[in-house]
Design an enzyme around this catalytic site. Sequence first.
Site, PDB file in Angstrom:
ATOM      1  N   GLU A 151      28.895  -1.414  60.776  1.00 24.28           N
ATOM      2  CA  GLU A 151      29.271  -1.104  59.388  1.00 24.28           C
ATOM      3  C   GLU A 151      30.784  -0.988  59.193  1.00 24.28           C
ATOM      4  OE1 GLU A 151      27.069   2.178  57.801  1.00 24.28           O
ATOM      5  OE2 GLU A 151      25.133   1.267  58.250  1.00 24.28           O
ATOM      6  N   GLU A 181      19.119  -0.843  61.501  1.00 22.67           N
ATOM      7  CA  GLU A 181      18.955   0.546  61.060  1.00 22.67           C
ATOM      8  C   GLU A 181      18.129   0.560  59.793  1.00 22.67           C
ATOM      9  OE1 GLU A 181      22.352   3.101  60.402  1.00 22.67           O
ATOM     10  OE2 GLU A 181      23.349   2.354  62.205  1.00 22.67           O
TER      11      GLU A 181
HETATM   12  C1  FCB Z   1      24.525   4.507  58.795  1.00 25.28           C
HETATM   13  C2  FCB Z   1      25.272   4.770  60.082  1.00 25.28           C
HETATM   14  C3  FCB Z   1      24.525   5.637  61.063  1.00 25.28           C
HETATM   15  C4  FCB Z   1      23.762   6.750  60.384  1.00 25.28           C
HETATM   16  C5  FCB Z   1      22.942   6.234  59.229  1.00 25.28           C
HETATM   17  C6  FCB Z   1      22.134   7.294  58.518  1.00 25.28           C
HETATM   18  O1  FCB Z   1      25.432   4.210  57.792  1.00 25.28           O
HETATM   19  O2  FCB Z   1      25.565   3.546  60.728  1.00 25.28           O
HETATM   20  O3  FCB Z   1      25.452   6.112  61.993  1.00 25.28           O
HETATM   21  O4  FCB Z   1      24.612   7.760  60.016  1.00 25.28           O
HETATM   22  O5  FCB Z   1      23.788   5.587  58.313  1.00 25.28           O
END
Ligand code: FCB
Length: 460
Positions: free
Chosen positions: A186, A366
């Site tokens: 990110e 994620e």
């Molecule tokens: C993302 C991050 C991760 C975590 C999630 C909830 O943006 O990459 O580290 O904090 O959110």
Amino acid sequence: MLPGGGAGPSAEAERRQPAEYPPLGGLRRDFIWGVSTSSFQIEGATREDGRGLSVWDTYCQTGRIANHDTGDVACDHYHRYPEDVGLMQRLGVQAYRFSVAWPRLLPQGRGTPNEPGLAFYDSLIDAILKAGIEPWLCLYHWDMPQALDDLGGWTTRDSVGWFTDYAALVAARYGDRVKRFATFNEPSIFTLFGYGFGGGERATSSADRMHRTIHHVNLSHGAAVDALRARVPGSSIGVIHNYQPCLPSTPADARAADSCDTYWNRAFPDPQCLGAYPQAMQAAMEPHMQAGDLARIQRPVDWFGLNHYSPIFVKADANALLGFAFGDRPADISATPNGWPIMPDAFRDTLLTVAKRFGLPIYVLENGLGGFDKPDESGAVIDNDRIAYLRAYIGAMNAAASAGADIRGYFVWSLLDNFEWDSGYGVRFGLTYVDYPTQRRIPKASFHWYGDLIKAARLR
Ligand code: FCB
């Protein structure tokens, strides 16, 4: 009885929702199921075995984190990783995404490597492999060595050389066992918040500083891809982006939403995968670019890592650095306990957009729900809201795959409750509950649900 432990059905298993799975028929036979974490959020041991400090150690000292939490102990994963690998094995995941803490390997960010830090990841990787799980190593999940930040961090073009040397060290040490690498997690989040509109001590609210930083991170990505590729035979390399629809809070906010989309979703993937900055940023990038830079950034990658939780609602704000601010979510849209909109159809659409724009295989690296879970009187953690969220989102992913998106894997954030950045330990994303005072791990109902889903999916 401990949840999930012992013989026969546990009380917790009886109370959790029936094993209703979303349709999975659109997914490939060799689909990979995993979980993700990151170094600063779980490791702790921040001053042990020669680790240097990171910018997050420093930031935690400013008192700006909820409850004044710090990463000093976190989930104590540095000492408890064998137990955590055991949890993954019990869950049945095929892959584990983690990140390496740059200041653990190079306390000053460059120069002499720290052997105990290198040895820690040797042991971790060996344990992961021994458990039959594939390690997915991310080089950078926001924990820049403080010593390098003191020299300008990502604002100086020197950062490209620092990051390349670090990537080469990781490749040389672990490339015999690790084949899956991501360069950055990110980048839009740590550059926009850290150097742009974040406010607080991390920001100088300088558009110039932010654009410079964006460019140096993009160059670092390209150089690291080359460094990894050259040193690791059979490597599979990608980068992880949070691609989220930017929706106007009201029709009058449409331009603000476009500006958000430019920086949030395109400032990194576009130059990295398409070889150009978005039109709307080009003039601002120009002063920071040298001849040949776009070719240095656009190095071939094998996949696109997608982090996705929800769309963001945007409103116009003439005083903001980029003319936008976060707006309210419309009242008819439900949200997770930590306030993120629940919109699985937007996940399906995002997958289709990313597939079409970049033409790369996608791994969802994620996805998950932030809540305020608590054990009940029997000690079990029944997180039916997380199960419902995962069911809906995995279903949306299946729909995108059925509609043609090349999706090859899905990783839940996260294996464990952990240090959730500015929210500290207050918000919990884990499939496993962590009782921080004792560090006891309690698999939640969602842990069992996800484990059963993986089993069912692999039996197809
Ligand atoms: C993302 C991050 C991760 C975590 C999630 C909830 O943006 O990459 O580290 O904090 O959110």
